[in-house]
Design an enzyme around this catalytic site. Structure first.
Site, PDB file in Angstrom:
ATOM      1  N   CYS A 193      -5.756  20.849 -10.634  1.00  0.00           N
ATOM      2  CA  CYS A 193      -5.202  21.722 -11.434  1.00  0.00           C
ATOM      3  C   CYS A 193      -4.098  21.441 -12.118  1.00  0.00           C
ATOM      4  O   CYS A 193      -3.219  20.503 -11.595  1.00  0.00           O
ATOM      5  CB  CYS A 193      -5.231  23.173 -10.988  1.00  0.00           C
ATOM      6  N   ARG A 249      -6.243  17.476 -16.367  1.00  0.00           N
ATOM      7  CA  ARG A 249      -6.472  17.762 -14.881  1.00  0.00           C
ATOM      8  C   ARG A 249      -7.469  18.787 -14.547  1.00  0.00           C
ATOM      9  O   ARG A 249      -7.917  18.873 -13.222  1.00  0.00           O
ATOM     10  CB  ARG A 249      -5.006  17.973 -14.415  1.00  0.00           C
ATOM     11  N   TRP A 309      -9.381  23.603 -12.214  1.00  0.00           N
ATOM     12  CA  TRP A 309     -10.525  22.589 -11.824  1.00  0.00           C
ATOM     13  C   TRP A 309     -11.031  23.244 -10.643  1.00  0.00           C
ATOM     14  O   TRP A 309     -10.241  23.159  -9.621  1.00  0.00           O
ATOM     15  CB  TRP A 309     -10.145  21.106 -11.907  1.00  0.00           C
ATOM     16  N   ASN A 328      -2.043  24.586  -7.350  1.00  0.00           N
ATOM     17  CA  ASN A 328      -2.784  22.919  -7.417  1.00  0.00           C
ATOM     18  C   ASN A 328      -3.192  22.796  -6.191  1.00  0.00           C
ATOM     19  O   ASN A 328      -2.065  22.483  -5.337  1.00  0.00           O
ATOM     20  CB  ASN A 328      -1.957  22.196  -8.481  1.00  0.00           C
ATOM     21  N   GLY A 329      -4.143  22.573  -5.492  1.00  0.00           N
ATOM     22  CA  GLY A 329      -4.425  21.909  -4.395  1.00  0.00           C
ATOM     23  C   GLY A 329      -5.475  22.886  -3.363  1.00  0.00           C
ATOM     24  O   GLY A 329      -6.283  23.444  -4.212  1.00  0.00           O
ATOM     25  N   GLU A 374     -18.514  -1.459 -12.941  1.00  0.00           N
ATOM     26  CA  GLU A 374     -17.771  -0.790 -13.649  1.00  0.00           C
ATOM     27  C   GLU A 374     -18.313  -0.287 -15.194  1.00  0.00           C
ATOM     28  O   GLU A 374     -18.130   0.838 -15.483  1.00  0.00           O
ATOM     29  CB  GLU A 374     -16.387  -1.233 -14.084  1.00  0.00           C
ATOM     30  N   LYS A 377     -18.528   3.704 -16.243  1.00  0.00           N
ATOM     31  CA  LYS A 377     -17.912   4.133 -17.543  1.00  0.00           C
ATOM     32  C   LYS A 377     -19.066   4.951 -18.169  1.00  0.00           C
ATOM     33  O   LYS A 377     -18.652   6.087 -18.885  1.00  0.00           O
ATOM     34  CB  LYS A 377     -17.352   2.898 -18.393  1.00  0.00           C
ATOM     35  N   GLU A 381     -20.080   8.243 -16.569  1.00  0.00           N
ATOM     36  CA  GLU A 381     -19.316   9.173 -16.497  1.00  0.00           C
ATOM     37  C   GLU A 381     -18.991   9.963 -17.873  1.00  0.00           C
ATOM     38  O   GLU A 381     -18.709  10.985 -17.973  1.00  0.00           O
ATOM     39  CB  GLU A 381     -17.787   8.726 -15.804  1.00  0.00           C
ATOM     40  N   HIS A 424     -34.914  -7.292  -5.694  1.00  0.00           N
ATOM     41  CA  HIS A 424     -35.095  -6.779  -4.461  1.00  0.00           C
ATOM     42  C   HIS A 424     -35.298  -4.967  -4.672  1.00  0.00           C
ATOM     43  O   HIS A 424     -35.030  -4.223  -4.164  1.00  0.00           O
ATOM     44  CB  HIS A 424     -33.903  -6.867  -3.567  1.00  0.00           C
ATOM     45  N   LYS A 426      -9.389  13.982 -13.785  1.00  0.00           N
ATOM     46  CA  LYS A 426      -8.333  12.680 -13.793  1.00  0.00           C
ATOM     47  C   LYS A 426      -7.953  12.409 -12.456  1.00  0.00           C
ATOM     48  O   LYS A 426      -7.952  11.124 -12.133  1.00  0.00           O
ATOM     49  CB  LYS A 426      -7.359  12.899 -14.889  1.00  0.00           C
TER      50      LYS A 426
HETATM   51  C1  G6P Z   1     -11.213  10.067 -10.434  1.00  0.00           C
HETATM   52  C2  G6P Z   1     -11.051   9.682 -12.033  1.00  0.00           C
HETATM   53  C3  G6P Z   1     -11.275   8.092 -11.978  1.00  0.00           C
HETATM   54  C4  G6P Z   1     -10.514   7.206 -11.101  1.00  0.00           C
HETATM   55  C5  G6P Z   1     -10.594   7.893  -9.674  1.00  0.00           C
HETATM   56  C6  G6P Z   1      -9.587   7.086  -8.871  1.00  0.00           C
HETATM   57  O1  G6P Z   1     -12.621  10.214 -10.282  1.00  0.00           O
HETATM   58  O2  G6P Z   1     -12.103  10.213 -12.851  1.00  0.00           O
HETATM   59  O3  G6P Z   1     -11.283   7.535 -13.482  1.00  0.00           O
HETATM   60  O4  G6P Z   1     -10.816   5.919 -11.076  1.00  0.00           O
HETATM   61  O5  G6P Z   1     -10.546   9.261  -9.777  1.00  0.00           O
HETATM   62  O6  G6P Z   1      -8.576   7.730  -9.115  1.00  0.00           O
HETATM   63  P1  G6P Z   1      -6.983   7.161  -8.995  1.00  0.00           P
HETATM   64  O7  G6P Z   1      -5.840   7.926  -9.531  1.00  0.00           O
HETATM   65  O8  G6P Z   1      -6.898   7.006  -7.480  1.00  0.00           O
HETATM   66  O9  G6P Z   1      -7.038   5.805  -9.423  1.00  0.00           O
END
Ligand code: G6P
Length: 610
Positions: free
Chosen positions: A2, A27, A74, A100-101, A483, A487, A490, A506, A605
């Site tokens: 959050c 966040r 969140w 937050n937490g 990746e 991307k 997500e 496979h 994030k």
């Molecule tokens: C979340 C974000 C990702 C990120 C991951 C790890 O899932 O949406 O974009 O790669 O966390 O985050 P960090 O801050 O540890 O790189």
């Protein structure tokens, strides 16, 4: 995950809080709220949904309050709703908190508080904090002591900010395992989950340490630990300016951040790798003797940061001839990995707050392994836990999907790999200097790739209606395939899988049907010929082939329906260029499908819970 913000000073608090919440929305954004003292009572406004809902709801509110707290949520405990939105009040309604937490012992605390007569109004873990603080205030503590004493009873991770309408000239914050930063203005003070809300007003900050509580009032800042021992505030200046935290003319943060990559890479290399091949990585706190004593490297991370680790493994093993194991942090911490003082554990986290990565580094330290972390956030929790830190210097990344933080993480890992190669005598100084020279050419080459954005957009718009995508690669192209798929799924909610091209036969080949887009990372490598055979197999089954390939590569042109061109570079450095068309592809598919790339559904994030 959050976002929390607090203000005390001469300004009207409400606009400061709302603007701050907007900048923290990445966040979390399932509900938002503010609490402001008014004539001895607290005015609390909360709304389900994004911060804009809250802004609309507060449009007619009084604007004369000079302190207040705010929150954008969140959900972790209790569904996203107005009643679960923060701030949460105590029984009197005079005192409110934002949190937050996660409070792990909230069930037990709630039972005790209810037995003591407290009445709860939400399904959140956070509300126990309001009632615990109330209990300490009722017992005679001032707000700082009450928050500090409450914090001692909480298990879990938390950043809290509290306000009491009976003493509207002060706000109090505390943190354990969740971020909280103080902004120091001229007679005005701020508290927030990160620096973005502070930047319009001040660059002078105090990073609250784990287990510290702070009281902010026009008279100044008081910091104590949870035992009540006074700590002198130690401030630092933030180099990021306000513009860096805004969109700078791009329609979305993600696109802006994709375009910032050449600048971010230059900043990451600057002062560490010079064109003559010299490396300066004093911040690692690893001498050549320390490195000589390392016999194995573990890399731990989550999400895109994990993919950075996978990319780096290829370079580490080829350049430095040292075994590298890589794990997602949530697995590493629970699987009893075999570590020793000869092991180096490298944690990668752009935010520096990801709970699993942080825990993995702590675990490594308990096992006496050496630790180095790579993070984008100065002062973040992980940066304080490790023996050495390499900062990515990418600047704030607001888009939820990692872009510039990923490429700069990879750059930091390569520098670390070169440092090891040099210390172990595994790569000649000439070969290392050649890699560094190639690396320094990357920012300009990235600009070339970015200039071809309209081509990627055209391809993306054509394939945007597809129901699923496959991404394939070999060698260092394999993690890029993962990746590229991550991307895309997500931010555009299209099913996408990334896998090693050699594995296609496979299982995944069963997914291929007429017109299924297969994106191949087909830049020069020792295995390009084999990859081309895999592309042929997909093409023979009707797949539409999109290749990321180097200029003028005839072999690829023959098998690809569409080519996204990148300049030539060394095989191991190719991810730096190949990632850009993959990011742009995901971005443009998301836009074509009407998705908001900056705020993908269900994602946050910074993931500060397990
Ligand atoms: C979340 C974000 C990702 C990120 C991951 C790890 O899932 O949406 O974009 O790669 O966390 O985050 P960090 O801050 O540890 O790189």
């Amino acid at each position: 995950m959050c976002g929390i913000v607090g203000y005390v000073g001469d300004r009207s608090a409400l606009p400061v809080l709302l603007e701050g919440l907007k900048s923290l929305e990445y966040r979390g954004y399932d509900s938002a709220g503010v609490a402001l003292p008014l004539d001895g009572c607290l005015e609390v406004v909360r709304r389900a949904g994004k911060v804009d809902e809250l802004i609309a709801a507060t449009a007619g509110s009084a604007n004369g309050q000079h302190s207040g707290i705010g929150h954008t949520r969140w959900a972790t405990c209790g569904e996203p709703s107005e009643s679960n939105a923060h701030p949460h009040r105590d029984c009197t309604g005079n005192l409110a908190i934002v949190h937050n937490g996660i409070i792990e012992n909230h069930v037990q605390l709630r039972q005790e508080l209810v037995a003591g007569g407290h009445v709860f109004h939400s399904a959140t873990d956070s509300e126990v904090v309001a009632h615990l603080v109330e209990a300490h205030v009722n017992a005679g503590a001032d707000l700082l002591d009450a928050v500090r004493l409450a914090a001692r009873e909480l298990h879990g991770s938390f950043a809290i900010v509290a306000i009491d309408a009976r003493n509207p000239g002060a706000i109090v914050g505390a943190r354990v395992d969740a971020p909280l930063v103080l902004g120091l203005g001229d007679g005005e003070y701020f508290l927030a989950s990160d620096v973005a809300p502070l930047l319009p007003y001040t660059r002078r900050v105090v990073w609250l340490a784990d287990g510290e509580a702070a009281q902010l009032s026009p008279a100044g800042v008081r910091i104590v630990d949870l035992e009540g021992v006074e700590h002198a505030p130690s401030s630092s200046e933030i180099a990021w300016d306000r513009e860096a935290a805004e969109k700078a003319g791009f329609p979305d943060f993600m696109l802006k951040e994709i375009h910032e990559q050449p600048r971010a890479l230059r900043d990451t290399l600057r002062g560490r790798a010079d064109a003559s091949g010299e490396l300066t990585l004093d911040e690692l706190a690893l001498s050549p003797e320390d490195i000589a004593g390392v016999d194995k490297i573990f890399i731990v991370a989550c999400g895109s940061s994990y993919h950075a680790g996978l990319v780096a493994k290829y370079a580490f093993e080829r350049w430095a001839r040292i075994p590298v194991e890589i794990d997602v942090a949530s697995e590493f911490r629970y699987r009893d990995p075999v570590l020793s003082p000869k092991t180096l554990v490298v944690g990668i986290s752009q935010s520096g707050e990801t709970a699993d990565t942080l825990a993995a580094i702590r675990y490594a330290r308990r096992q006496q392994a050496r630790t180095v972390v790579i993070t984008n956030v100065v002062g973040s929790s992980i940066s304080r836990e490790a023996d050495g830190v390499l900062y990515t210097h990418a600047g704030p990344e607001i888009g939820v999907a990692a872009t510039k933080t990923l490429t700069t993480q990879i750059a930091c890992l390569w520098l670390l790999g070169l440092w090891f190669s040099w210390a172990r005598g595994a790569l000649s100084p000439e070969a290392a200097a050649e890699v560094i020279a190639d690396l320094w050419r990357c920012p300009e080459q990235m600009e070339e790739v970015l200039a071809d954005d309209s081509r990627v957009r055209e391809v993306a718009e054509r394939f945007a209606p597809a129901e699923g995508f496959l991404f394939i690669g070999r060698g260092v192209g394999y993690p890029l395939a993962m990746e590229g798929a991550l991307k895309l799924k997500e931010i555009s909610y299209v099913h996408a899988e990334g896998f090693a091209a050699g594995e296609m036969k496979h299982g995944p080949i069963a997914l291929i049907d007429k017109g299924v887009p297969v994106v191949a990372i087909a830049t020069h490598s020792r295995v390009l010929g084999k990859l081309i055979s895999n592309i042929e197999e997909a093409r023979a089954r009707g797949a539409s082939i999109v290749c990321v390939a180097q200029k003028g590569d005839e072999r690829v042109l023959e098998v690809a329906g569409d080519v996204l061109v990148v300049p030539q570079t060394a095989e191991l450095l190719s991810p730096m260029l190949d990632l850009i068309p993959l990011q742009l592809l995901a971005y443009h598919v998301a836009k074509a499908r009407g998705c908001d790339p900056d705020r993908p559904r269900n994602l946050a994030k910074s993931v500060t819970v397990e």
